[in-house]
Design an enzyme around this catalytic site. Structure first.
Site, PDB file in Angstrom:
ATOM      1  N   SER A 275     -25.201  -5.783  -8.326  1.00  0.00           N
ATOM      2  CA  SER A 275     -24.394  -6.905  -7.849  1.00  0.00           C
ATOM      3  C   SER A 275     -23.277  -6.478  -6.904  1.00  0.00           C
ATOM      4  CB  SER A 275     -23.801  -7.676  -9.041  1.00  0.00           C
ATOM      5  OG  SER A 275     -22.812  -6.913  -9.691  1.00  0.00           O
ATOM      6  N   ARG A 339     -22.058  -0.790 -16.040  1.00  0.00           N
ATOM      7  CA  ARG A 339     -23.382  -0.395 -15.555  1.00  0.00           C
ATOM      8  C   ARG A 339     -23.226   0.605 -14.414  1.00  0.00           C
ATOM      9  NH1 ARG A 339     -28.376  -4.373 -13.846  1.00  0.00           N
ATOM     10  NH2 ARG A 339     -26.850  -5.202 -12.357  1.00  0.00           N
ATOM     11  N   GLU A 434     -36.781  -2.260 -17.058  1.00  0.00           N
ATOM     12  CA  GLU A 434     -37.037  -3.001 -15.823  1.00  0.00           C
ATOM     13  C   GLU A 434     -37.960  -2.256 -14.856  1.00  0.00           C
ATOM     14  OE1 GLU A 434     -33.241  -3.719 -14.037  1.00  0.00           O
ATOM     15  OE2 GLU A 434     -32.680  -1.612 -13.990  1.00  0.00           O
ATOM     16  N   ASP A 462     -36.156  -7.094 -11.525  1.00  0.00           N
ATOM     17  CA  ASP A 462     -36.542  -5.767 -11.042  1.00  0.00           C
ATOM     18  C   ASP A 462     -37.928  -5.388 -11.544  1.00  0.00           C
ATOM     19  OD1 ASP A 462     -35.018  -3.959  -9.308  1.00  0.00           O
ATOM     20  OD2 ASP A 462     -33.342  -4.411 -10.621  1.00  0.00           O
ATOM     21  N   CYS A 619     -23.489  -9.764  -4.641  1.00  0.00           N
ATOM     22  CA  CYS A 619     -24.033 -10.789  -5.524  1.00  0.00           C
ATOM     23  C   CYS A 619     -23.585 -12.137  -4.999  1.00  0.00           C
ATOM     24  CB  CYS A 619     -23.533 -10.576  -6.947  1.00  0.00           C
ATOM     25  SG  CYS A 619     -24.270 -11.675  -8.162  1.00  0.00           S
ATOM     26  N   ASP A 633     -29.245 -11.046  -6.265  1.00  0.00           N
ATOM     27  CA  ASP A 633     -28.734  -9.686  -6.175  1.00  0.00           C
ATOM     28  C   ASP A 633     -29.879  -8.805  -5.693  1.00  0.00           C
ATOM     29  OD1 ASP A 633     -30.353  -9.239  -8.373  1.00  0.00           O
ATOM     30  OD2 ASP A 633     -28.735  -8.710  -9.739  1.00  0.00           O
TER      31      ASP A 633
END
Length: 741
Positions: A275, A339, A434, A462, A619, A633
């Site tokens: 993002s 993250r 993902e 993803d 984002c 994103d």
């Protein structure tokens, strides 16, 4: 030319070096020289391993591409395909059963099911809003969204509409009746609240009553005979009824209730990855500084709302009186994860003696880990607030392919803990499921982090991009809108929950599900997103604080712990389902259907990329071709660009079709952004627009991008734009947008 400081074998951007020494290290009791020596050693030791993992990705992809090309037009023999994936080391043996042993984990992760926000950390205002979204007004969430229809005189309007307000109140009372029912009567008929002998007493027109389950009364504020709020609890989530007969809403309410506050975003991910647009040292330091402010509790952002200027800061904790007397405190803020980026990208914030950029994921682990120390204990230097009450640092690691990459992350965290002087396993890992190779080896991935893992999450956006890229050579894929109903994705969602529960996640770690992207369609979200907790997810992603409050309703309706208990021991997905490639059965699309799909994807790509490249916005709420606002994103960009690259590869479309669609869609995107003073139109001089060229490149060279990732092109084009802007002054840049108000 970047000003740098030499430390061992590294040359560190001055802006990063000064930030770490002057802002991040003070208060940690870590010696600067020792820290930088540790950074140098970690980079030297782990860079070769990181590169080897990336090489392995490329080698596996090349073998898969070759297998599909040899197959030509023959149907896929699933047994042969599975055997092939096993032989090349893509599909690994499943480990024996085990239970994760992660310890020192906060209750927000282990036992409290509820919404999870994801927010770009480069934007201080959005980060503060997200951290403060632990508690949200149900009245505001209902009044300001389409959950309450604007019919029968219930329009929003510029001033308070009592008709709409009454519908909000009725909705909230129904919620209370369903979640914390009275032993008799309805909250809708309540005329007052008192606390007597440790019990909640609710006055009705003809009698008094209490809760059907007295244990749901958790506390209150104010005097027992006239409380200013009443605190209730259901499925581990708190509900606070605010009472103020003198307030605008309270004057219209027989019980003087002015609002119902829900415990909402239990956890929040402060995001350095999909993002954000962080392409150089200055961008990284902006994010690190905001992360530091969040952990120290001193982050602030100037806000102008309806002509009123104020400073937004982090909320303090909330104090209550227990039913039987005595005081207690509840957290005022969402528990924060951070993250980091994945294993792929490098960043020029640090280079080695050869001038090669250092892997960004290694940097993030070192610097976000260092900064998070400030959130472990309150002090004069560290600030008055803490994040984890159990002494843990929570890091989400995205885009890992298989257990070897998870093991590498755990080794990285261990090495960082040594540098920082932290006990081993302080740094916990959230595993994003993902990537396809992680999905089909998920049990082994979890086992590789069995003493650190605190969540798994299905990042279906993803994951779809990797599904397309992995089988790029297999044939044309189905249209994007059809992808969600394909066998692999249904199996993927079930498999993630089952694997987590089999490894003992219930009561120990989060099982998460993906984002609701239609930011304005909250009525639809309230109707459909309940499917995620019903499927056993203890958390799911939401795009805004308002969405968090509305999604919290679902966790009152669904007892996730009971759902997980009912699912325990089940294995609903087969490996064959997970490996089923979403190929179009036949090329039965009419020309107008193909054009529609291409235009939809090109518009989406342009709408996101133009703000990423030109403004550094990672984002966005991007209007689609029908002007429906969607949260975009890099994950959504990956799907769109990979699908068109796949169709291009197999002759469904041509490069001329792509260019023509981009040129048709660019003026539409320009019109959709006409109100943005910082926006730079792409039309009609398409080849002068770096953003337009980036969007085109993402499609035309999508098949050649590593695992279909968009970051290499985006980062290069953003740097190109920054270099051009430095030569020619332009409108002000921004670090975020309206993805999470």
């Amino acid at each position: 030319m970047t000003d740098r400081v030499s430390v061992g074998n590294l040359r560190i951007a001055r802006v990063l070096y000064d930030f770490v020494n002057n802002e991040a290290l003070p208060g940690t009791d870590i010696d600067p020289d020792s820290f930088w020596a540790g950074v140098d050693k970690v980079v030297a030791d782990l860079t070769p391993q990181n590169q080897a993992l990336l090489n392995a990705r490329d080698e596996l992809q090349a073998q898969i591409d070759k297998w599909h090309r040899r197959r030509v037009i023959e149907p896929i023999d699933m047994d042969a395909y599975r055997q092939f994936l096993t032989e090349i080391g893509y599909l690994l043996p499943e480990p024996d059963d085990f239970t994760i042993t992660t310890s020192g984990v906060d209750a927000e992760i282990t036992t409290t099911a509820g919404p999870q926000l994801v927010v770009p950390v480069l934007n201080a205002r959005f980060a503060l809003n997200a951290a403060n979204a632990r508690w949200g007004s149900l009245y505001d969430a209902l009044y300001g969204t389409d959950v309450i229809p604007e019919t029968d005189g219930a329009e929003k309007g510029p001033t308070y509409n009592k008709v709409r307000g009454d519908k909000v109140i009725a909705y909230a009372r129904k919620f209370l009746d369903d979640s914390v029912p009275l032993s008799s009567g309805s909250f809708g008929d309540a005329t007052g609240f008192t606390v007597q002998d440790g019990q909640l007493v609710v006055a009705l027109p003809d009698k008094s009553t209490g809760l059907a389950n007295p244990g749901q009364f958790a506390g209150y504020t104010g005097a027992a005979e006239s409380p200013t709020s009443v605190l209730l609890i259901n499925h581990g989530l708190h509900i606070e009824i605010l009472i103020d007969p003198e307030s605008q809403v309270g004057t219209t309410d027989r019980a003087g209730v002015k609002d119902v506050i829900l415990e909402s975003a239990i956890t929040t991910i402060m995001d350095f990855e999909d993002s954000v647009a962080a392409v150089d040292a200055a961008d990284k330091v902006l994010g690190y500084r905001n992360w530091l402010g969040l952990n120290k509790g001193d982050l602030a952002a100037a806000v102008d709302k309806d002509g009123t200027a104020f400073l937004r800061v982090l909320n303090r904790d909330r104090n209550y009186t227990a039913p039987g007397g005595g005081q207690f405190t509840l957290p005022g803020r969402s528990l924060m994860f951070v993250r980091n980026v994945g294993h792929l990208m490098t960043n020029d914030a640090i280079v080695d003696t050869d001038g090669s950029e250092v892997f960004e994921g290694i940097m993030d682990a070192l610097f976000t880990g260092l900064i998070a120390i400030h959130g472990l204990k309150a002090s004069d230097v560290n600030g008055p607030l803490i994040n984890s009450r159990t002494g843990s640092i929570y890091i989400v690691k995205p885009k890992m392919h298989g257990p070897a990459e998870v093991a590498f992350t755990c080794e990285l965290f261990s090495r960082v803990e040594d540098v920082l002087g932290l006990p081993q396993n302080t740094m916990k890992i959230g595993i994003m499921d993902e990537e396809r190779r992680t999905t089909v080896n998920l049990k082994a991935c979890i086992k590789a982090a069995a003493d650190r893992v605190v969540f798994i999450n299905t990042g279906f956006l993803d994951r779809t991009g990797d599904e397309i890229h992995t089988s790029m050579e297999a044939g044309p894929m189905v249209r994007k809108g059809t992808m969600k109903s394909q066998p692999w994705i249904l199996a993927y969602e079930d498999h993630n929950v089952d694997a987590g529960l089999a490894a003992g996640f219930s009561g120990r770690a989060q099982v998460g599900k993906g984002m609701w992207t239609m930011t304005e369609l909250m009525a639809d979200m309230v109707e459909t997103k309940i499917a995620q907790p019903r499927a056993g997810a203890s958390t799911a992603w939401v795009p805004s604080p308002t969405a968090a409050t509305l999604h919290a309703l679902h966790y009152h309706q669904v007892d996730v712990a009971a759902v997980q208990q009912g699912l325990a021991g089940k294995r609903r997905a087969t490996i064959e389902q997970l490996l089923t490639i979403p190929l179009a059965k036949e090329l039965a699309w009419a020309p107008d259907e193909i054009r529609e799909e291409v235009d939809n994807n090109c518009q989406s790509i342009l709408g996101y990329v133009v703000r990423w490249v030109d403004q550094g916005v990672g984002c966005s709420k991007v209007p689609d071709i029908h002007d429906v606002a969607l949260m975009e994103d890099r994950a959504t960009l990956r799907i769109s660009s990979q699908l068109l690259a796949n169709w291009l590869r197999h002759g469904v479309i041509t490069s001329a079709d792509v260019r023509a669609s981009l040129e048709r869609m660019a003026p539409l995107v320009d019109r959709q952004n006409a109100g943005d003073v910082a926006y730079r139109p792409m039309a009609p001089n398409f080849d002068d627009s770096i953003a337009f060229l980036a969007a085109q490149e993402l499609i035309l060279s999508g098949a050649q991008q590593p695992n279909g990732y968009t970051e290499p092109i985006l980062h290069r084009r953003r740097r190109e734009f920054k270099a051009r802007a430095a030569e020619k002054p332009a409108p002000s840049d921004r670090a975020g947008d309206d993805a999470a108000r």
